[in-house]
Write a protein that holds these residues in place. Structure first.
Motif, short mmCIF file in Angstrom:
data_model
loop_
_atom_site.label_atom_id
_atom_site.label_comp_id
_atom_site.label_asym_id
_atom_site.label_seq_id
_atom_site.Cartn_x
_atom_site.Cartn_y
_atom_site.Cartn_z
N PRO A 110 0.85 -1.19 0.00
CA PRO A 110 0.00 0.00 0.00
C PRO A 110 0.89 1.25 0.00
CG PRO A 110 -0.75 -1.58 1.65
CD PRO A 110 0.57 -2.07 1.13
N GLY A 115 2.46 1.43 4.67
CA GLY A 115 2.53 0.28 3.77
C GLY A 115 3.96 -0.14 3.50
N ALA A 166 -3.57 -4.94 4.64
CA ALA A 166 -3.56 -3.63 3.97
C ALA A 166 -4.74 -2.75 4.33
CB ALA A 166 -3.49 -3.81 2.45
#
Length: 171
Positions: A110, A115, A166
């Motif tokens: 991400p 992320g 995520a």
């Protein structure tokens, strides 16, 4: 030359060794593998500037993933050549496997600091712990292909967990 999986080389690699052949410089992650502590972690970090450069050039996840294929093949050659020169199959300073695998994980991470941090943490976890089948391949597949293979499998594990987590990351 016969190579061993977990023994020390006859000499300590240095910059002079890396400069003797392009394969050595590549296998050692442009020098990051010379770190005395945690060379695999330093090698993993080398993937970040490569990733951000590719992003700046407009590469998306699929293109970065496809680029990992020739980088993997190049790594098989470089890691084999360097392992043979050292007399050690998978010397800790050989980190091109971490670079390529981490680049693959980053391709699908991400976007944003959370992320990218998650990608790093997951890849390092699976690369260090080596749960089955990663450890199985690490112990049984040797040469440059074996060096590269177990990290790509660790990347696959990291990608799977990353996909599951995520949606919980801060934006």
């Amino acid at each position: 030359m016969t190579t061993s999986h977990k023994q020390a080389p006859a000499f300590r690699p240095d910059w002079a060794f890396l400069m003797r052949h392009p394969a050595h410089l590549l296998a050692f992650g442009f020098g990051s593998g010379l770190a005395r502590k945690a060379p695999g972690t330093w090698g993993t970090l080398v993937a970040y500037p490569l990733f951000f450069l590719l992003l700046a050039l407009g590469a998306g996840p699929l293109l970065i993933s496809l680029l990992c294929v020739p980088l993997f093949v190049l790594g098989v050659w470089a890691c084999q050549k360097t392992g043979d020169a050292l007399g050690v199959h998978d010397y800790g300073g050989i980190v091109w496997d971490e670079v390529v695998a981490m680049l693959l994980v980053l391709a699908w991470a991400p976007a944003g600091w959370a992320g990218w941090l998650l990608a790093f943490a997951l890849f390092r976890l699976f690369d260090i712990v080596k749960p089955w089948p990663i450890g199985w391949f690490d112990r049984r597949v040797h040469g440059g292909f074996g060096v590269m293979l177990d990290d790509i499998i660790a990347a696959g594990f990291a990608l799977a967990v990353q996909a599951l987590l995520a949606s919980w990351l801060p934006v």
